[in-house]
Design a protein around this motif. Structure first.
Motif, PDB file in Angstrom:
ATOM      1  N   ARG A   1     -26.076  32.603 -35.371  1.00 35.00           N
ATOM      2  CA  ARG A   1     -25.302  32.625 -36.620  1.00 35.00           C
ATOM      3  C   ARG A   1     -23.800  32.690 -36.352  1.00 35.00           C
ATOM      4  N   ALA A   2     -23.402  33.478 -35.360  1.00 35.06           N
ATOM      5  CA  ALA A   2     -21.981  33.575 -35.013  1.00 35.06           C
ATOM      6  C   ALA A   2     -21.467  32.249 -34.464  1.00 35.06           C
ATOM      7  N   TRP A   3     -22.326  31.544 -33.714  1.00 33.74           N
ATOM      8  CA  TRP A   3     -21.923  30.245 -33.176  1.00 33.74           C
ATOM      9  C   TRP A   3     -21.736  29.225 -34.295  1.00 33.74           C
ATOM     10  N   MET A   4     -22.562  29.308 -35.323  1.00 32.00           N
ATOM     11  CA  MET A   4     -22.370  28.439 -36.483  1.00 32.00           C
ATOM     12  C   MET A   4     -20.981  28.668 -37.097  1.00 32.00           C
ATOM     13  N   ASP A   5     -20.548  29.915 -37.124  1.00 34.79           N
ATOM     14  CA  ASP A   5     -19.201  30.208 -37.626  1.00 34.79           C
ATOM     15  C   ASP A   5     -18.134  29.544 -36.758  1.00 34.79           C
TER      16      ASP A   5
END
Length: 203
Positions: free
Chosen positions: A90-94
């Motif tokens: 999820r953080a990588w999507m950001d």
């Protein structure tokens, strides 16, 4: 002796190249059609030095693109070292959303550079695809996403990012979209019993 004399030259050349890329990224993000002469001037290098490094606009733009995409891709492994797999994803999507929005002008510059007949093709997203594969397999192993997801599935699912306008309020809209994608990925995950987990904290 010749080797020692060459070392500072190589170091200076590398600094010049790095400075050109740094300035070009900033200029092309703001102005996709920024003149190369203006980029060279702001980078503090002569025209000869500039063109030795980047013989044309296409070479410059594609080198910036490759560098920036590599930065985004490399962050996947860093995040996996810091967070549980689903939160890392999820953080990588950001990170990807940040790239898509703040580098919108760079995307325009790429389109301009690759649209001429006989010009280079837009480079593939291979580093990002590899990063997505790394994150998905880590989540598969942890049982935190539904089985069988592929990098292409993920890229298609988050493709809506590229439909957002890079305005001041893009972040909440991107967050809603990516939370929805993440909830979908978690549904049917072996380790969650169809329970949607909370999203990782965002800045």
């Amino acid at each position: 002796m010749q080797h020692n004399k060459d070392a500072p030259l190589r170091s200076d050349a590398q600094r010049n190249r790095g400075r050109i890329l740094e300035v070009a990224l900033a200029e092309l993000t703001l102005h996709p059609d920024a003149p190369l002469s203006a980029i060279a001037r702001k980078a503090g290098v002569g025209q000869g030095t500039f063109y030795r490094n980047f013989p044309n606009r296409e070479a410059l733009v594609l080198e910036i693109y490759r560098h920036e995409m590599r930065q985004v891709a490399d962050s996947a492994a860093q995040l996996l070292g810091q967070l549980p797999p689903d939160q890392a994803l999820r953080a990588w999507m950001d990170r990807l959303a940040e790239f898509a929005m703040t580098k919108a002008g760079l995307a325009d510059a790429i389109r301009l550079a690759t649209s001429a007949p006989g010009g280079p093709e837009k480079p593939a997203h291979t580093p990002v695809t590899d990063a997505a594969e790394l994150l998905l397999r880590a989540n598969d192993a942890a049982g935190t996403i539904r089985p069988g997801m592929t990098p292409d599935d993920l890229v298609l699912a988050i493709g809506g990012l590229w439909q957002l306008a890079p305005t001041d309020d893009w972040r909440p809209r991107a967050a809603r979209l990516l939370d929805l994608v993440m909830d979908g990925l978690r549904t049917g995950a072996p380790g969650t019993g169809d329970r949607a987990l909370p999203s990782c904290p965002r800045r």
